[in-house]
Design an enzyme around this catalytic site. Structure first.
Site, PDB file in Angstrom:
ATOM      1  CG  ASN A 281      25.272 -24.678   9.346  1.00  0.00           C
ATOM      2  OD1 ASN A 281      24.863 -23.527   9.279  1.00  0.00           O
ATOM      3  ND2 ASN A 281      25.405 -25.441   8.291  1.00  0.00           N
TER       4      ASN A 281
ATOM      5  CB  CYS B 170      22.742 -26.891   4.470  1.00  0.00           C
ATOM      6  SG  CYS B 170      23.936 -25.882   3.583  1.00  0.00           S
TER       7      CYS B 170
ATOM      8  N   GLY C 202      18.517 -20.943   7.027  1.00  0.00           N
ATOM      9  CA  GLY C 202      18.141 -21.645   8.250  1.00  0.00           C
ATOM     10  C   GLY C 202      17.213 -22.793   7.926  1.00  0.00           C
TER      11      GLY C 202
ATOM     12  CD  GLU D  99      20.155 -20.288  -0.606  1.00  0.00           C
ATOM     13  OE1 GLU D  99      20.181 -21.535  -0.690  1.00  0.00           O
ATOM     14  OE2 GLU D  99      20.085 -19.555  -1.609  1.00  0.00           O
TER      15      GLU D  99
ATOM     16  CB  THR E  40      12.952 -20.693  10.483  1.00  0.00           C
ATOM     17  OG1 THR E  40      13.248 -21.639  11.499  1.00  0.00           O
ATOM     18  CG2 THR E  40      13.080 -19.299  11.025  1.00  0.00           C
TER      19      THR E  40
ATOM     20  CD  GLU F 210      22.488 -17.012   0.030  1.00  0.00           C
ATOM     21  OE1 GLU F 210      23.390 -17.806   0.327  1.00  0.00           O
ATOM     22  OE2 GLU F 210      21.871 -16.328   0.858  1.00  0.00           O
TER      23      GLU F 210
HETATM   24  P1  NAD Z   1      16.800 -21.762  12.333  1.00  0.00           P
HETATM   25  O1  NAD Z   1      15.816 -21.707  11.243  1.00  0.00           O
HETATM   26  O2  NAD Z   1      16.357 -22.248  13.670  1.00  0.00           O
HETATM   27  O3  NAD Z   1      17.473 -20.346  12.600  1.00  0.00           O
HETATM   28  C1  NAD Z   1      18.139 -19.619  11.587  1.00  0.00           C
HETATM   29  C2  NAD Z   1      18.124 -18.145  11.933  1.00  0.00           C
HETATM   30  O4  NAD Z   1      16.786 -17.663  11.871  1.00  0.00           O
HETATM   31  C3  NAD Z   1      18.607 -17.832  13.341  1.00  0.00           C
HETATM   32  O5  NAD Z   1      19.349 -16.625  13.319  1.00  0.00           O
HETATM   33  C4  NAD Z   1      17.314 -17.645  14.104  1.00  0.00           C
HETATM   34  O6  NAD Z   1      17.441 -16.836  15.247  1.00  0.00           O
HETATM   35  C5  NAD Z   1      16.442 -16.977  13.053  1.00  0.00           C
HETATM   36  N1  NAD Z   1      14.981 -17.091  13.263  1.00  0.00           N
HETATM   37  C6  NAD Z   1      14.305 -18.080  13.885  1.00  0.00           C
HETATM   38  N2  NAD Z   1      12.981 -17.812  13.885  1.00  0.00           N
HETATM   39  C7  NAD Z   1      12.819 -16.639  13.233  1.00  0.00           C
HETATM   40  C8  NAD Z   1      11.682 -15.833  12.903  1.00  0.00           C
HETATM   41  N3  NAD Z   1      10.444 -16.191  13.242  1.00  0.00           N
HETATM   42  N4  NAD Z   1      11.883 -14.688  12.216  1.00  0.00           N
HETATM   43  C9  NAD Z   1      13.133 -14.323  11.849  1.00  0.00           C
HETATM   44  N5  NAD Z   1      14.239 -15.038  12.154  1.00  0.00           N
HETATM   45  C10 NAD Z   1      14.093 -16.178  12.834  1.00  0.00           C
HETATM   46  O7  NAD Z   1      17.994 -22.673  11.772  1.00  0.00           O
HETATM   47  P2  NAD Z   1      19.269 -23.182  12.550  1.00  0.00           P
HETATM   48  O8  NAD Z   1      18.850 -24.277  13.483  1.00  0.00           O
HETATM   49  O9  NAD Z   1      20.050 -22.025  13.070  1.00  0.00           O
HETATM   50  O10 NAD Z   1      20.129 -23.804  11.348  1.00  0.00           O
HETATM   51  C11 NAD Z   1      20.004 -25.096  10.876  1.00  0.00           C
HETATM   52  C12 NAD Z   1      19.200 -25.145   9.592  1.00  0.00           C
HETATM   53  O11 NAD Z   1      19.780 -24.294   8.612  1.00  0.00           O
HETATM   54  C13 NAD Z   1      19.175 -26.514   8.948  1.00  0.00           C
HETATM   55  O12 NAD Z   1      17.877 -26.795   8.514  1.00  0.00           O
HETATM   56  C14 NAD Z   1      20.107 -26.381   7.761  1.00  0.00           C
HETATM   57  O13 NAD Z   1      19.871 -27.266   6.694  1.00  0.00           O
HETATM   58  C15 NAD Z   1      19.852 -24.970   7.358  1.00  0.00           C
HETATM   59  N6  NAD Z   1      20.944 -24.453   6.546  1.00  0.00           N
HETATM   60  C16 NAD Z   1      20.724 -24.245   5.214  1.00  0.00           C
HETATM   61  C17 NAD Z   1      21.757 -23.777   4.406  1.00  0.00           C
HETATM   62  C18 NAD Z   1      21.557 -23.528   2.933  1.00  0.00           C
HETATM   63  O14 NAD Z   1      22.401 -22.884   2.335  1.00  0.00           O
HETATM   64  N7  NAD Z   1      20.482 -23.974   2.324  1.00  0.00           N
HETATM   65  C19 NAD Z   1      23.011 -23.520   4.967  1.00  0.00           C
HETATM   66  C20 NAD Z   1      23.192 -23.758   6.316  1.00  0.00           C
HETATM   67  C21 NAD Z   1      22.154 -24.213   7.108  1.00  0.00           C
END
Ligand code: NAD
Length: 480
Positions: free
Chosen positions: A150, A282, A226, A248, A230, A461
């Site tokens: 994002n 997020c 993410g 996060e 995950t 963080e």
């Molecule tokens: P995601 O969890 O699908 O992916 C995030 C990252 O993790 C990607 O690089 C992905 O390839 C990797 N990943 C996926 N499965 C994995 C595994 N088994 N082992 C290691 N790495 C793995 O998330 P997304 O769809 O890319 O992002 C959206 C999500 O992120 C939303 O839920 C959003 O709220 C969250 N987010 C949180 C914050 C925060 O600061 N709390 C900030 C931005 C986004």
């Protein structure tokens, strides 16, 4: 078609298995570049490169490491327009947003941690006549940084910069959905002569490349941003290996508007908090609670303002909203709009896909969507949608709104609009979230702790919290 490369040991490399994934431009729905589908052999190579670089990198003085990080920051600054265009193309976000938020923040992340290490004080605990203690903070070795789609370069660098500043070597993976600016960052590192092997960027799928990083024995810490599902998977893999983890995760943030707010400010800021980056931040306030005395007036003004948000091609200067990141994500958001109807919601504005003329006719555009009439505990109000969809819910008392705001499994951020100082402090104290904004949204001071409670994450963080996470504290006790 352009092939993105991995950046390992200071070189741009093709994935060892020779496989690639399509990289799609959300604005058009067309493939425009290819992403390495790296496997565990590529991760192994990256970890080896990091291990090799670690003794020299960790032995540098803070001032020397700072110079290397500042060189990256300065080069990001010089290439701001190119990077912003790449980010907008890769993610679908308005070019203006990438120019004003994403890329400046990536530049600042490097500069902030490059200079933070010049001002860090060491901890010392005096025991008087018995002696004293001091704390050594030593880098961990090789660490993994894994980021989402994002805010691609913004969040990628938010992890990498403190990890490097504190003397670690990094293996990093950007989201496979938005890999391009991480690739440009590798080129920047080469241009400024960043030491080989200190930062390694390996592209690929989460369950393959990401998981290989998490499982690798020599990777001592994982900084992950993410989704919550995950995060749970990563925690399950990393915990038995006793790795440090910073997670996060998702959010479902309340935006609370009291009767006594500065009305215009509340409306304007709530619209921004709802729909910035197509609602894919997020921290976006997707549950808007409005006190009953101003509910109807707020609703009218809010919807009126939302009507003025033009959805259009990301690179056109009057587009306020671009495309959402992928077809799958667009379909997920549309399924929640359908669910909202089934749960008894009334759509006040939006609710549909936007069809633009060629060449954007295959793009993933959605109307900003405002829904009312849902119960606070229905699925649409409890689950993270992560798109341009918000709900309006009236409330009577402070107690009632706190109950509704705190009812989800998440606890990332909250915004409160009131001119009553005491009330603002009371609500800030009682709300279950790691971040609270009073009368504003997304104001960031990089020194402050950043993170969520409940299912929104573990750890913080930002500022010295991040530098501490990436180091091992060692107490040294002197007895006279
Ligand atoms: P995601 O969890 O699908 O992916 C995030 C990252 O993790 C990607 O690089 C992905 O390839 C990797 N990943 C996926 N499965 C994995 C595994 N088994 N082992 C290691 N790495 C793995 O998330 P997304 O769809 O890319 O992002 C959206 C999500 O992120 C939303 O839920 C959003 O709220 C969250 N987010 C949180 C914050 C925060 O600061 N709390 C900030 C931005 C986004």
């Amino acid at each position: 078609m352009e092939k993105i490369a991995n950046y390992i040991g200071g070189e741009l490399l093709a994935p060892m298995g020779g496989d690639y994934l399509d990289n799609i431009e959300p604005a058009t729905g067309k493939v425009y570049s290819l992403i390495p589908r790296s496997g565990s052999a590529d991760v192994e190579l990256a970890v080896k490169a990091a291990q090799k670089a670690f003794p020299a990198w960790s032995a540098l003085s803070n001032a020397e490491r700072s110079k290397h990080l500042m060189a990256v920051s300065n080069r990001i600054s010089e290439k701001l327009d190119e990077l912003a265009m790449a980010e907008s193309k890769d993610n679908g976000k308005p070019l203006k947003l990438a120019q004003s938020v994403d890329i400046p923040r990536a530049r600042d992340n490097f500069a902030f941690f490059a200079t933070a290490i010049l001002h860090q004080e060491d901890e010392f605990h005096n025991m008087g006549e018995k002696g004293f203690n001091y704390t050594l903070r030593q880098p961990l070795g090789t660490v993994a940084c894994i980021s989402p789609w994002n805010l691609p370069l913004y969040l990628f660098t938010w992890k990498i910069a403190p990890a490097l500043a504190s003397g670690n070597c990094v293996v990093a993976k950007p989201s496979e959905v938005t890999p391009f600016t991480a690739y440009l960052l590798s080129q920047i590192c080469m241009e400024v002569g960043f030491p080989a092997g200190v930062l390694n960027i390996v592209h690929g799928l989460g369950a393959e490349t990401g998981q290989a990083m998490v499982e690798h024995d020599l990777v001592k810490a994982i900084s992950f941003t993410g989704g919550t599902v995950t995060g749970a998977r990563i925690a399950a893999l990393a915990a038995p290996r006793f790795k440090k983890m910073s997670l996060e995760l998702g959010g479902k943030n309340p935006n609370i508007v009291f009767d006594d707010c500065d009305f215009d400010r509340a409306v304007k800021t709530s619209v921004r908090a709802a729909f910035a980056n197509q609602g894919q931040i997020c921290l976006c306030g997707s549950r808007i609670f409005v006190q009953s005395g101003i509910y109807e007036k707020f609703k009218e003004a809010f919807v009126q303002r939302v009507k003025g948000l033009k959805v259009g091609p990301p690179q056109e200067s009057d587009s306020r909203m671009g495309a959402v990141v992928s077809k799958a994500h667009m379909e997920k958001i549309l399924s929640y709009i359908q669910l909202a109807k089934e749960e008894g919601g009334t759509i006040l504005h939006g609710g549909k896909q936007v069809k633009l003329a060629a060449p954007y006719d295959g793009g993933y555009y959605l109307e900003p969507t405002v829904i009312e009439g849902l119960s606070f505990d229905c699925r649409v109000n409890q689950e993270e949608v992560f798109g341009p969809l918000v709900t309006l819910t009236p409330f009577e008392t402070e107690e009632e709104v706190l109950m509704m705001a705190n009812s989800t499994e998440y606890g990332l951020a909250c915004t409160v609009f009131t001119q009553d100082l005491n009330k603002a402090h009371r609500v800030a104290k009682e709300i279950h979230s790691g971040i609270v904004w009073i009368n504003d949204w997304l104001v960031r001071d990089l020194r402050t702790p950043f993170g969520g409670m409940k299912n929104s994450g573990v750890g913080r963080e930002g500022g010295f919290e991040a530098l501490k996470f990436f180091t091992e504290a060692k107490n040294v006790c002197f007895n006279f």
